[in-house]
Enzyme design. Structure first.
Site, PDB file in Angstrom:
ATOM      1  N   SER A  10      -9.714  -9.556   1.172  1.00  0.00           N
ATOM      2  CA  SER A  10      -9.168 -10.263  -0.214  1.00  0.00           C
ATOM      3  C   SER A  10      -9.453 -11.304  -0.082  1.00  0.00           C
ATOM      4  O   SER A  10      -8.783 -12.358   0.750  1.00  0.00           O
ATOM      5  CB  SER A  10      -7.531  -9.714   0.128  1.00  0.00           C
ATOM      6  OG  SER A  10      -7.147 -10.527  -0.839  1.00  0.00           O
ATOM      7  N   HIS A  35     -12.801  -8.253  -2.550  1.00  0.00           N
ATOM      8  CA  HIS A  35     -11.563  -7.613  -3.123  1.00  0.00           C
ATOM      9  C   HIS A  35     -10.679  -8.790  -3.727  1.00  0.00           C
ATOM     10  O   HIS A  35     -10.446  -9.778  -3.164  1.00  0.00           O
ATOM     11  CB  HIS A  35     -10.656  -7.136  -1.923  1.00  0.00           C
ATOM     12  CG  HIS A  35      -9.564  -6.345  -2.624  1.00  0.00           C
ATOM     13  ND1 HIS A  35      -9.531  -5.200  -3.205  1.00  0.00           N
ATOM     14  CD2 HIS A  35      -8.236  -6.784  -2.646  1.00  0.00           C
ATOM     15  CE1 HIS A  35      -8.359  -4.909  -3.630  1.00  0.00           C
ATOM     16  NE2 HIS A  35      -7.412  -5.668  -3.201  1.00  0.00           N
ATOM     17  N   ASP A  37      -7.540 -10.110  -5.933  1.00  0.00           N
ATOM     18  CA  ASP A  37      -6.099  -9.720  -6.384  1.00  0.00           C
ATOM     19  C   ASP A  37      -5.709 -10.509  -7.455  1.00  0.00           C
ATOM     20  O   ASP A  37      -5.479 -11.835  -7.375  1.00  0.00           O
ATOM     21  CB  ASP A  37      -5.228  -9.979  -5.079  1.00  0.00           C
ATOM     22  CG  ASP A  37      -5.496  -8.663  -4.109  1.00  0.00           C
ATOM     23  OD1 ASP A  37      -5.450  -7.681  -4.391  1.00  0.00           O
ATOM     24  OD2 ASP A  37      -5.518  -9.284  -2.871  1.00  0.00           O
ATOM     25  N   MET A  39      -2.513 -11.071  -9.921  1.00  0.00           N
ATOM     26  CA  MET A  39      -1.291 -11.037 -10.096  1.00  0.00           C
ATOM     27  C   MET A  39      -0.877 -11.835 -11.552  1.00  0.00           C
ATOM     28  O   MET A  39      -1.112 -13.052 -11.707  1.00  0.00           O
ATOM     29  CB  MET A  39      -0.682 -11.600  -8.775  1.00  0.00           C
ATOM     30  CG  MET A  39      -1.001 -10.810  -7.447  1.00  0.00           C
ATOM     31  SD  MET A  39      -0.328 -11.394  -6.224  1.00  0.00           S
ATOM     32  CE  MET A  39      -1.093 -10.482  -5.094  1.00  0.00           C
ATOM     33  N   HIS A  68      -8.615  -5.756  -8.384  1.00  0.00           N
ATOM     34  CA  HIS A  68      -7.225  -5.180  -8.182  1.00  0.00           C
ATOM     35  C   HIS A  68      -6.364  -5.851  -9.178  1.00  0.00           C
ATOM     36  O   HIS A  68      -5.971  -6.784  -8.922  1.00  0.00           O
ATOM     37  CB  HIS A  68      -7.098  -5.182  -6.754  1.00  0.00           C
ATOM     38  CG  HIS A  68      -5.559  -4.680  -6.492  1.00  0.00           C
ATOM     39  ND1 HIS A  68      -4.889  -4.973  -5.339  1.00  0.00           N
ATOM     40  CD2 HIS A  68      -4.830  -3.643  -7.111  1.00  0.00           C
ATOM     41  CE1 HIS A  68      -3.808  -3.984  -5.357  1.00  0.00           C
ATOM     42  NE2 HIS A  68      -3.881  -3.498  -6.547  1.00  0.00           N
ATOM     43  N   MET A  70      -2.867  -6.176 -10.409  1.00  0.00           N
ATOM     44  CA  MET A  70      -1.664  -6.015 -10.421  1.00  0.00           C
ATOM     45  C   MET A  70      -0.786  -6.652 -11.623  1.00  0.00           C
ATOM     46  O   MET A  70      -0.362  -7.648 -11.437  1.00  0.00           O
ATOM     47  CB  MET A  70      -0.957  -6.761  -9.146  1.00  0.00           C
ATOM     48  CG  MET A  70      -1.642  -5.760  -7.802  1.00  0.00           C
ATOM     49  SD  MET A  70      -1.301  -6.720  -6.392  1.00  0.00           S
ATOM     50  CE  MET A  70      -2.884  -7.530  -6.457  1.00  0.00           C
ATOM     51  N   MET A 139      -1.554   1.271  -1.639  1.00  0.00           N
ATOM     52  CA  MET A 139      -1.244   0.304  -1.446  1.00  0.00           C
ATOM     53  C   MET A 139      -0.220   0.614  -0.106  1.00  0.00           C
ATOM     54  O   MET A 139       0.607   1.431  -0.025  1.00  0.00           O
ATOM     55  CB  MET A 139       0.119  -0.439  -2.310  1.00  0.00           C
ATOM     56  CG  MET A 139      -0.700  -1.053  -3.598  1.00  0.00           C
ATOM     57  SD  MET A 139      -1.965  -2.470  -3.381  1.00  0.00           S
ATOM     58  CE  MET A 139      -0.842  -3.733  -2.167  1.00  0.00           C
ATOM     59  N   PHE A 145       1.964 -10.144  -2.079  1.00  0.00           N
ATOM     60  CA  PHE A 145       1.595 -11.097  -1.388  1.00  0.00           C
ATOM     61  C   PHE A 145       0.685 -10.661  -0.201  1.00  0.00           C
ATOM     62  O   PHE A 145       0.904  -9.574   0.366  1.00  0.00           O
ATOM     63  CB  PHE A 145       2.925 -11.541  -0.552  1.00  0.00           C
ATOM     64  CG  PHE A 145       3.907 -12.027  -1.614  1.00  0.00           C
ATOM     65  CD1 PHE A 145       3.923 -13.344  -2.114  1.00  0.00           C
ATOM     66  CD2 PHE A 145       4.749 -11.219  -2.158  1.00  0.00           C
ATOM     67  CE1 PHE A 145       4.712 -13.922  -3.017  1.00  0.00           C
ATOM     68  CE2 PHE A 145       5.791 -11.773  -3.083  1.00  0.00           C
ATOM     69  CZ  PHE A 145       5.619 -13.138  -3.710  1.00  0.00           C
ATOM     70  N   GLY A 147      -0.478 -11.068   3.968  1.00  0.00           N
ATOM     71  CA  GLY A 147       0.183 -11.059   5.229  1.00  0.00           C
ATOM     72  C   GLY A 147       1.512 -10.356   5.427  1.00  0.00           C
ATOM     73  O   GLY A 147       2.329 -10.572   6.444  1.00  0.00           O
ATOM     74  N   ASP A 175      -4.932  -0.837   1.063  1.00  0.00           N
ATOM     75  CA  ASP A 175      -4.839  -2.429   0.844  1.00  0.00           C
ATOM     76  C   ASP A 175      -3.239  -2.934   1.364  1.00  0.00           C
ATOM     77  O   ASP A 175      -2.372  -2.300   0.937  1.00  0.00           O
ATOM     78  CB  ASP A 175      -4.667  -2.511  -0.570  1.00  0.00           C
ATOM     79  CG  ASP A 175      -4.781  -3.947  -0.984  1.00  0.00           C
ATOM     80  OD1 ASP A 175      -4.783  -4.783   0.013  1.00  0.00           O
ATOM     81  OD2 ASP A 175      -4.962  -4.187  -2.227  1.00  0.00           O
ATOM     82  N   GLY A 176      -3.449  -3.782   2.395  1.00  0.00           N
ATOM     83  CA  GLY A 176      -1.923  -4.547   2.801  1.00  0.00           C
ATOM     84  C   GLY A 176      -1.742  -3.969   4.389  1.00  0.00           C
ATOM     85  O   GLY A 176      -1.538  -3.040   4.684  1.00  0.00           O
TER      86      GLY A 176
HETATM   87  C1  DX5 Z   1      -1.303  -7.327  -2.137  1.00  0.00           C
HETATM   88  C2  DX5 Z   1      -2.869  -7.544  -2.335  1.00  0.00           C
HETATM   89  C3  DX5 Z   1      -3.573  -7.441  -0.997  1.00  0.00           C
HETATM   90  C4  DX5 Z   1      -3.389  -8.433  -0.013  1.00  0.00           C
HETATM   91  C5  DX5 Z   1      -3.646  -7.855   1.200  1.00  0.00           C
HETATM   92  O1  DX5 Z   1      -0.554  -7.555  -3.065  1.00  0.00           O
HETATM   93  O2  DX5 Z   1      -3.132  -6.494  -3.085  1.00  0.00           O
HETATM   94  O3  DX5 Z   1      -4.876  -7.211  -1.413  1.00  0.00           O
HETATM   95  O4  DX5 Z   1      -3.861  -9.375  -0.247  1.00  0.00           O
HETATM   96  O5  DX5 Z   1      -3.536  -8.880   2.080  1.00  0.00           O
HETATM   97  P1  DX5 Z   1      -3.260  -8.615   3.682  1.00  0.00           P
HETATM   98  O6  DX5 Z   1      -4.568  -7.891   4.242  1.00  0.00           O
HETATM   99  O7  DX5 Z   1      -3.097 -10.055   4.439  1.00  0.00           O
HETATM  100  O8  DX5 Z   1      -2.097  -7.780   3.991  1.00  0.00           O
HETATM  101 ZN    ZN Z   2      -5.456  -5.871  -3.399  1.00  0.00          ZN
END
Ligand code: DX5
Ligand code: ZN
Length: 220
Positions: A10, A35, A37, A39, A68, A70, A139, A145, A147, A175-176
């Site tokens: 990501s 990937h 993200d 938002m 992705h 969101m 998810m 976020f 991490g 993912d996550g």
């Molecule tokens: C969260 C995102 C993820 C995120 C994954 O909302 O959709 O793609 O960046 O991050 P890590 O791998 O650090 O959990």
């Molecule tokens: Zn994602």
């Protein structure tokens, strides 16, 4: 069953001031997909990037851009993300009342269609759209976020979705919170694509990090 696990870093964890360079670096380090993200500060409590940034990174890699969304609503922006060069466009099942329509729209633009489920959404939410899907994204943290810690209850959901998919050609992406600690359980439960943001970018050793996640997944 030995299967090929795809790694999708990501770019949320990349250095946004050097995004093109970062995308080239993960490409050269052997990522399978990139990937992205997206938002909106409304569907999730954070704001990231939009179609102009997808368009800007497109020339930096020939790998699959796994976008992705969101965002809610998603439909008014799907065409812009398609035109920007996305290969896969994933919408959230929770983002709007007409998931079936969103998925048809994505495919009508010549793109692969994905659906994502937040942790509390049961897999039954997608039971009647399976034929419209190329990808299901589970998810394993609350979106917004990078991490965050992997939610353990999600491994059962991954396994249930794997059996719902059956013989259909649908990718199952997680993912996550994917790390060397959690990748094995995800793969064992049936995931074939692992998103990894912080676990790929930490310490700047992208190839080493992705190889370690692949090895951990293979053991699972
Ligand atoms: C969260 C995102 C993820 C995120 C994954 O909302 O959709 O793609 O960046 O991050 P890590 O791998 O650090 O959990
Ligand atoms: Zn994602």
């Amino acid at each position: 069953m030995a299967k090929n696990i795809l790694i999708a870093p990501s770019i949320l964890s990349a250095d946004f001031a050097r995004l093109g360079e970062e995308v080239r670096a993960i490409d050269q380090a052997g990522c399978d997909w990139v990937h992205v993200d997206v938002m909106d500060g409304h569907f999730v409590p954070n704001i990231s990037i939009g179609p102009m940034v997808v368009q800007a990174i497109r020339p930096h890699t020939r790998k699959v851009l796994d976008v992705h969304l969101m965002i809610a609503p998603a439909d008014p922006y799907i065409e812009a993300f398609a035109k920007a060069g996305s290969d896969i466009i994933t919408v959230h099942a929770e983002a709007g009342p007409h998931l079936d329509r969103s998925l048809q729209l994505i495919r009508s633009l010549g793109k692969k269609a994905g659906v994502s489920l937040t942790p509390h959404t049961p897999e039954s939410a997608i039971a009647y759209v399976l034929e419209r899907l190329d990808l299901i994204l589970v998810m394993t943290v609350n979106p917004g976020f990078g991490g965050q810690a992997f939610i353990p209850a999600m491994t059962e959901k991954i396994a249930r979705i794997r059996s719902m998919i059956g013989a259909r050609p649908i990718h199952l992406e997680v993912d996550g919170g994917v790390t060397t600690e959690t990748a094995g359980a995800c793969a064992k439960a049936g995931a074939d694509v692992l998103v990894a943001g912080s676990a790929t970018f930490k310490g700047g050793k992208y190839k080493e990090n992705m190889d370690a996640i692949r090895a951990a997944a293979a053991k699972g």
